[in-house]
Design an enzyme around this catalytic site. Structure first.
Site, PDB file in Angstrom:
ATOM      1  N   GLU A 244       0.886  -1.173   0.000  1.00 20.79           N
ATOM      2  CA  GLU A 244       0.000   0.000   0.000  1.00 20.79           C
ATOM      3  C   GLU A 244       0.913   1.208   0.000  1.00 20.79           C
ATOM      4  O   GLU A 244       1.553   1.506   1.009  1.00 20.79           O
ATOM      5  CB  GLU A 244      -0.908  -0.007   1.243  1.00 20.79           C
ATOM      6  CG  GLU A 244      -1.901  -1.167   1.305  1.00 20.79           C
ATOM      7  CD  GLU A 244      -3.016  -1.063   0.280  1.00 20.79           C
ATOM      8  OE1 GLU A 244      -3.039  -0.097  -0.515  1.00 20.79           O
ATOM      9  OE2 GLU A 244      -3.865  -1.970   0.256  1.00 20.79           O
ATOM     10  N   CYS A 278      -2.202   9.197   2.713  1.00 17.24           N
ATOM     11  CA  CYS A 278      -1.992   8.676   1.357  1.00 17.24           C
ATOM     12  C   CYS A 278      -3.110   9.135   0.424  1.00 17.24           C
ATOM     13  O   CYS A 278      -2.874   9.421  -0.740  1.00 17.24           O
ATOM     14  CB  CYS A 278      -1.923   7.152   1.391  1.00 17.24           C
ATOM     15  SG  CYS A 278      -3.342   6.380   2.200  1.00 17.24           S
TER      16      CYS A 278
HETATM   17  P1  NAD Z   1       8.355   4.961   4.470  1.00 18.72           P
HETATM   18  O1  NAD Z   1       8.286   4.217   3.193  1.00 18.72           O
HETATM   19  O2  NAD Z   1       9.485   5.888   4.689  1.00 18.72           O
HETATM   20  O3  NAD Z   1       8.349   3.975   5.723  1.00 18.72           O
HETATM   21  C1  NAD Z   1       7.344   3.004   5.915  1.00 18.72           C
HETATM   22  C2  NAD Z   1       7.894   1.879   6.760  1.00 18.72           C
HETATM   23  O4  NAD Z   1       8.916   1.190   6.042  1.00 18.72           O
HETATM   24  C3  NAD Z   1       8.532   2.317   8.080  1.00 18.72           C
HETATM   25  O5  NAD Z   1       8.140   1.393   9.082  1.00 18.72           O
HETATM   26  C4  NAD Z   1      10.023   2.220   7.770  1.00 18.72           C
HETATM   27  O6  NAD Z   1      10.808   2.001   8.926  1.00 18.72           O
HETATM   28  C5  NAD Z   1      10.074   1.023   6.855  1.00 18.72           C
HETATM   29  N1  NAD Z   1      11.239   0.955   5.964  1.00 18.72           N
HETATM   30  C6  NAD Z   1      12.045   1.955   5.556  1.00 18.72           C
HETATM   31  N2  NAD Z   1      12.970   1.497   4.694  1.00 18.72           N
HETATM   32  C7  NAD Z   1      12.740   0.176   4.549  1.00 18.72           C
HETATM   33  C8  NAD Z   1      13.326  -0.856   3.751  1.00 18.72           C
HETATM   34  N3  NAD Z   1      14.357  -0.605   2.922  1.00 18.72           N
HETATM   35  N4  NAD Z   1      12.809  -2.106   3.823  1.00 18.72           N
HETATM   36  C9  NAD Z   1      11.747  -2.371   4.610  1.00 18.72           C
HETATM   37  N5  NAD Z   1      11.144  -1.438   5.395  1.00 18.72           N
HETATM   38  C10 NAD Z   1      11.632  -0.178   5.348  1.00 18.72           C
HETATM   39  O7  NAD Z   1       6.943   5.725   4.562  1.00 18.72           O
HETATM   40  P2  NAD Z   1       6.458   6.759   5.660  1.00 18.72           P
HETATM   41  O8  NAD Z   1       7.183   8.058   5.434  1.00 18.72           O
HETATM   42  O9  NAD Z   1       6.467   6.139   6.987  1.00 18.72           O
HETATM   43  O10 NAD Z   1       4.913   6.947   5.247  1.00 18.72           O
HETATM   44  C11 NAD Z   1       4.469   7.865   4.301  1.00 18.72           C
HETATM   45  C12 NAD Z   1       4.201   7.195   2.962  1.00 18.72           C
HETATM   46  O11 NAD Z   1       3.290   6.116   3.146  1.00 18.72           O
HETATM   47  C13 NAD Z   1       3.528   8.119   1.968  1.00 18.72           C
HETATM   48  O12 NAD Z   1       4.092   7.917   0.697  1.00 18.72           O
HETATM   49  C14 NAD Z   1       2.080   7.660   1.975  1.00 18.72           C
HETATM   50  O13 NAD Z   1       1.351   7.965   0.808  1.00 18.72           O
HETATM   51  C15 NAD Z   1       2.235   6.199   2.193  1.00 18.72           C
HETATM   52  N6  NAD Z   1       1.022   5.617   2.745  1.00 18.72           N
HETATM   53  C16 NAD Z   1       0.279   4.778   1.962  1.00 18.72           C
HETATM   54  C17 NAD Z   1      -0.909   4.254   2.438  1.00 18.72           C
HETATM   55  C18 NAD Z   1      -1.750   3.337   1.602  1.00 18.72           C
HETATM   56  O14 NAD Z   1      -2.603   2.671   2.168  1.00 18.72           O
HETATM   57  N7  NAD Z   1      -1.538   3.247   0.316  1.00 18.72           N
HETATM   58  C19 NAD Z   1      -1.341   4.591   3.712  1.00 18.72           C
HETATM   59  C20 NAD Z   1      -0.564   5.434   4.489  1.00 18.72           C
HETATM   60  C21 NAD Z   1       0.630   5.933   3.996  1.00 18.72           C
END
Ligand code: NAD
Length: 475
Positions: A244, A278
């Protein structure tokens, strides 16, 4: 159980701390108010092993018993709802109304998903043969969640995973680990040890999880950029993935709207959760006949009705940006607008000396289609407003993005909004409403906004392997 202190990881039903810890900030004050454990790779290995062991019994538990456990969990969360709301506001920054929506929504979600079933599909049943497709637990799930809706997005994973008979290891965002650790600690009162564990740590922990050979599936919510890394890492062991990811949702406003009546709805579409959402409206296309009227009504509504401040204060509508990393990114979008000479219809100046990571609600007046503020996902309270005149053209502009998460269309002509909505490339299209979700409604992204879906029976199915058993009855 205390919700507002003693933050620990949970491994196989046991509380676990580590010598090294990581700080947690209150974004409204930029000050550290808690510490959480920092998991090692060995602790992940141990946790995965216990989750594999728990899978054997939990996966064989009758669906009605799993339902009962989920309902107990929902009751526990409801009992502690008030404390979770306060903690959520403190670590995430969101005002009370948003925290209430998230926590009580999570309770409702647990109860609804507990009632869902994936019955065996009898494909053929004759005197000669019987063919049945059934849905078995996918295995140990690694759940990785972001910082914008830490409780709800964790529950969107926990509920279907556990209902399917799978077991789970939850990894919170390093920016909002507290509510997630407490959610899992609380869950121990409802589920057997090892069914759901939680580890806190940095992004490295996410990498270890996505490459771990004994984790069978990754359920990930986060940015598209990280989603690409997750998919790549998961490929080594052909893990199942649900992704997501980010969005750049367009909203299209028709010429027949009542600007003043629509302004509050457009405001919340774009700025709910301080636009750290998001599915926020991130591009607003307004028909040229009503452009000035809608722009001015929106600016007027924000000026007179919206208070930005500490989410803990009762009259706050929008809190701060959740963390310094994101604050820096949002500052960069403001700077880019200034450098390129775009006009702000409202806001535009960040007071960098403010106590917290606060940003004023800002509207950018008709920037070019190829500007960063239109093409990218700012994830902060700055919204570009653009004019349109031709229906086919605005649909093409709305679809001209790598993203495809959500979209909305607003107008009195219901035939027109439906016609336009059906041509938008997005997983959810809202017509004259927005952000309506349900545990029975599939949610997911088209294009680079994701893979697979959450919620509904389709979402539940993502936590299963399908298995077809065929029997020749005539020997
Ligand atoms: P992010 O991608 O920076 O981090 C998300 C998670 O991934 C965190 O727990 C982080 O520690 C982990 N992570 C970071 N690098 C990783 C790697 N290489 N491998 C595995 N895990 C890793 O996102 P964020 O800044 O926490 O959230 C914001 C983003 O999330 C925005 O782009 C938003 O649109 C999206 N989002 C999407 C939805 C949806 O349902 N589509 C919902 C909420 C947020």
């Amino acid at each position: 159980m205390k919700i507002d202190s003693d933050f620990v990881m949970t491994i196989n039903g046991e509380s676990v701390t580590t010598e090294q810890t990581q700080p947690v900030y209150n974004p409204a004050t930029r000050s550290v108010f808690a510490q959480v454990p920092d998991a090692s790779q060995q602790q992940l290995d141990d946790t995965v092993q216990t989750a594999q062991v728990a899978l054997k019994t939990w996966g064989a538990t009758a669906a009605n018993d799993r339902q009962a456990a989920l309902e107990t969990y929902a009751d526990l969360l409801e009992e502690h709802a008030d404390a979770f709301m306060s903690l959520l506001t403190r670590e995430q920054g969101k005002p009370r109304a948003g925290a209430e929506w998230e926590v009580l929504g999570s309770v409702a979600w647990l109860r609804a998903v507990a009632s869902q079933r994936l019955p065996d599909e009898v494909v053929e049943d004759t005197d000669e043969r019987r063919v049945v497709t059934r849905f078995t637990p996918v295995g140990v799930v690694g759940a990785i969640v972001p910082w914008n809706f830490p409780i709800l997005l964790a529950i969107w994973k926990i509920a279907p995973a556990l209902m399917s008979g799978s077991t789970m290891i939850l990894k919170p965002s390093p920016y909002t680990p507290l509510c997630n650790l407490k959610l899992v600690e609380l869950a121990q009162q409802a589920f057997p040890p090892g069914v759901i564990s939680a580890l806190s740590g940095g992004d490295d922990l996410g990498v270890w999880m996505t490459t771990h050979p004994e984790i069978n599936k990754i359920a990930f919510t986060g940015s598209t950029e990280t989603g690409r890394h997750v998919m790549k890492s998961a490929s080594a062991t052909i893990k199942r993935v649900t992704l997501e990811l980010g969005g750049n949702d367009p909203a299209i406003v028709l010429p027949d709207v009542d600007a003043k009546a629509l302004a509050p709805q457009l405001f919340w579409a774009a700025f709910q959760n301080n636009a750290q959402f998001c599915n926020s409206t991130k591009r607003l296309y307004i028909h040229e006949d009503v452009y000035e009227e809608v722009r001015d009504a929106l600016a007027d509504f924000i000026t007179h009705h919206v208070k930005v401040g500490d989410g803990a204060e009762a009259d706050t509508d929008l809190g701060p940006i959740q963390n310094s990393m994101q604050y820096g990114k949002v500052q960069d979008y403001f700077a880019d607008c200034h450098v390129n000479g775009y006009t702000f219809a409202l806001g535009g100046e960040i007071d960098e000396k403010a106590a917290g990571w606060f940003v004023p609600v800002s509207l950018v007046d008709n920037p070019p289609d190829d500007s960063r503020i239109v093409c990218e996902e700012p994830f902060g309270p700055i919204l570009p407003l653009m004019k349109w005149s031709d229906e086919a053209d605005v649909i093409a502009r709305a679809n001209d993005t790598i993203y495809g998460l959500g979209a909305s269309v607003w107008g009195k002509d219901l035939t027109a909004i439906e016609r336009i909505g059906q041509q938008l490339e997005a997983g959810t299209v809202w017509l004259n409403e927005v952000h309506q979700y349900s545990p029975f409604q599939a949610f997911g992204g088209h294009k680079q906004s994701g893979l697979g879906c959450e919620n509904s029976l389709h979402g539940l199915m993502e936590y299963t392997n399908w298995q077809t058993i065929t029997m020749n009855k005539v020997m």
